[in-house]
Design a protein around this motif. Structure first.
Motif, short mmCIF file in Angstrom:
data_model
loop_
_atom_site.label_atom_id
_atom_site.label_comp_id
_atom_site.label_asym_id
_atom_site.label_seq_id
_atom_site.Cartn_x
_atom_site.Cartn_y
_atom_site.Cartn_z
N PRO A 69 30.34 98.72 32.52
CA PRO A 69 29.28 98.01 32.00
C PRO A 69 27.76 98.17 32.93
N SER A 71 33.24 91.85 29.50
CA SER A 71 33.28 92.96 30.20
C SER A 71 32.52 93.29 31.27
N ALA A 72 31.64 92.42 31.75
CA ALA A 72 30.65 92.40 32.86
C ALA A 72 31.52 92.51 34.17
N ALA A 95 30.41 91.87 25.38
CA ALA A 95 29.39 92.61 26.59
C ALA A 95 29.39 91.49 27.62
#
Length: 305
Positions: free
Chosen positions: A144, A228-229, A225
């Protein structure tokens, strides 16, 4: 809404509440009689209107908890769930279509916020088990950005009633949140209003990182998004909270920052959804401003994400 209409709305609010409550009592009286006859071996959680993924996920979590404990429980499917079930196929086993309901299925009519209290309605272990079994398989493994920032705008700021409940100082909060994490090399902004973010946050963000990107509007893609940080700066939104839950369950080194504030409700302003291990920033909610208090919101505003 003009000043006269607002005044009329406020003046009529007590009467509207009484009428709404009487209608609800009449409906519940009828369903309560029928519910006494429902003695099946599974329970169906009725999905309230006005919800989206952030709230649905708490219902699926409750169904997963109870089913794992030997009490088969399903969530009633509503329009909008299909893309999420497609991305996270394990949710299909926790969901039931209206056409597949049985008369004897037990019904749970109260959901929503009543199932969202961290440490009360679910433990960290139950939450992480649900994430790992139901959500993680659908979250791609990729490197990420240094920091992912989720900005909730949309209906929170499009309508005066919603803004009065959920509005906060976004710029001030983001500035403080960036100061609370390691200096980023890259920043990814995920928002339902990326144009507003570019116009109002871009200068601040580029002073922190040379590489600043903005994700396109796509609810499922946006969730992937933030989930998955490695470092997530979220907002007062259940969508953000679930991004934090997922990132925390998937990555041992995840760093999650959220505002302490959730909404201006009569029951309180603080977010009871937050994991106590996260960094929760105080303020940015106008709490200390003259006249701050629970606003006179329009109908159904408190059922929003």
């Amino acid at each position: 809404m003009g000043a006269v209409k607002q005044a009329v709305w406020r003046a009529s609010r007590p009467a509207r509440r009484v009428v709404s409550h009487l209608r609800w009592r009449a409906r519940r009286a009828g369903t309560a009689v029928v519910d006494r006859l429902r003695r099946g071996d599974r329970t169906v959680i009725a999905t309230p209107g006005g919800m989206r993924f952030g709230n649905w996920a708490y219902l699926w979590l409750a169904a997963h908890q109870r089913t794992s404990a030997g009490q088969p429980t399903l969530v009633l499917e509503v329009p909008g769930m299909a893309p999420w079930i497609e991305q996270f196929p394990a949710l299909a086993a926790l969901t039931i279509r209206k056409d597949d309901l049985r008369f004897h299925d037990r019904r749970q009519w109260r959901g929503g916020a009543a199932l969202q209290r961290f440490g009360v309605d679910f433990t960290r272990g139950e939450l992480q088990r649900f994430v790992r079994e139901a959500l993680a398989p659908g979250i791609p493994s990729k490197e990420p950005a240094s920091v992912v920032i989720n900005i909730r705008r949309g209906d929170y700021y499009a309508y005066a009633g919603f803004r009065g409940v959920y509005g906060m100082d976004i710029e001030g909060y983001v500035r403080a949140a960036l100061a609370a994490v390691d200096p980023p090399a890259t920043i990814l902004v995920v928002s339902d209003d990326p144009e507003w973010c570019r116009e109002n946050l871009d200068g601040m963000l580029r002073a922190e990182a040379a590489d600043v990107a903005y994700a396109e509007r796509d609810p499922v893609g946006n969730f992937l998004a933030i989930a998955s940080a490695r470092t997530l700066i979220g907002m007062n939104s259940t969508f953000s909270y679930w991004g934090g839950y997922a990132a925390d369950a998937i990555r041992e080194d995840a760093r999650i920052v959220m505002p302490r504030f959730h909404a201006r409700l009569e029951s309180g302003w603080d977010a009871y959804q937050l994991d106590p291990r996260w960094t929760a920033l105080e303020g940015f909610d106008g709490r200390d401003s003259p006249g701050a208090g629970t606003p006179d919101a329009g109908p159904d505003v408190l059922d929003r994400v």
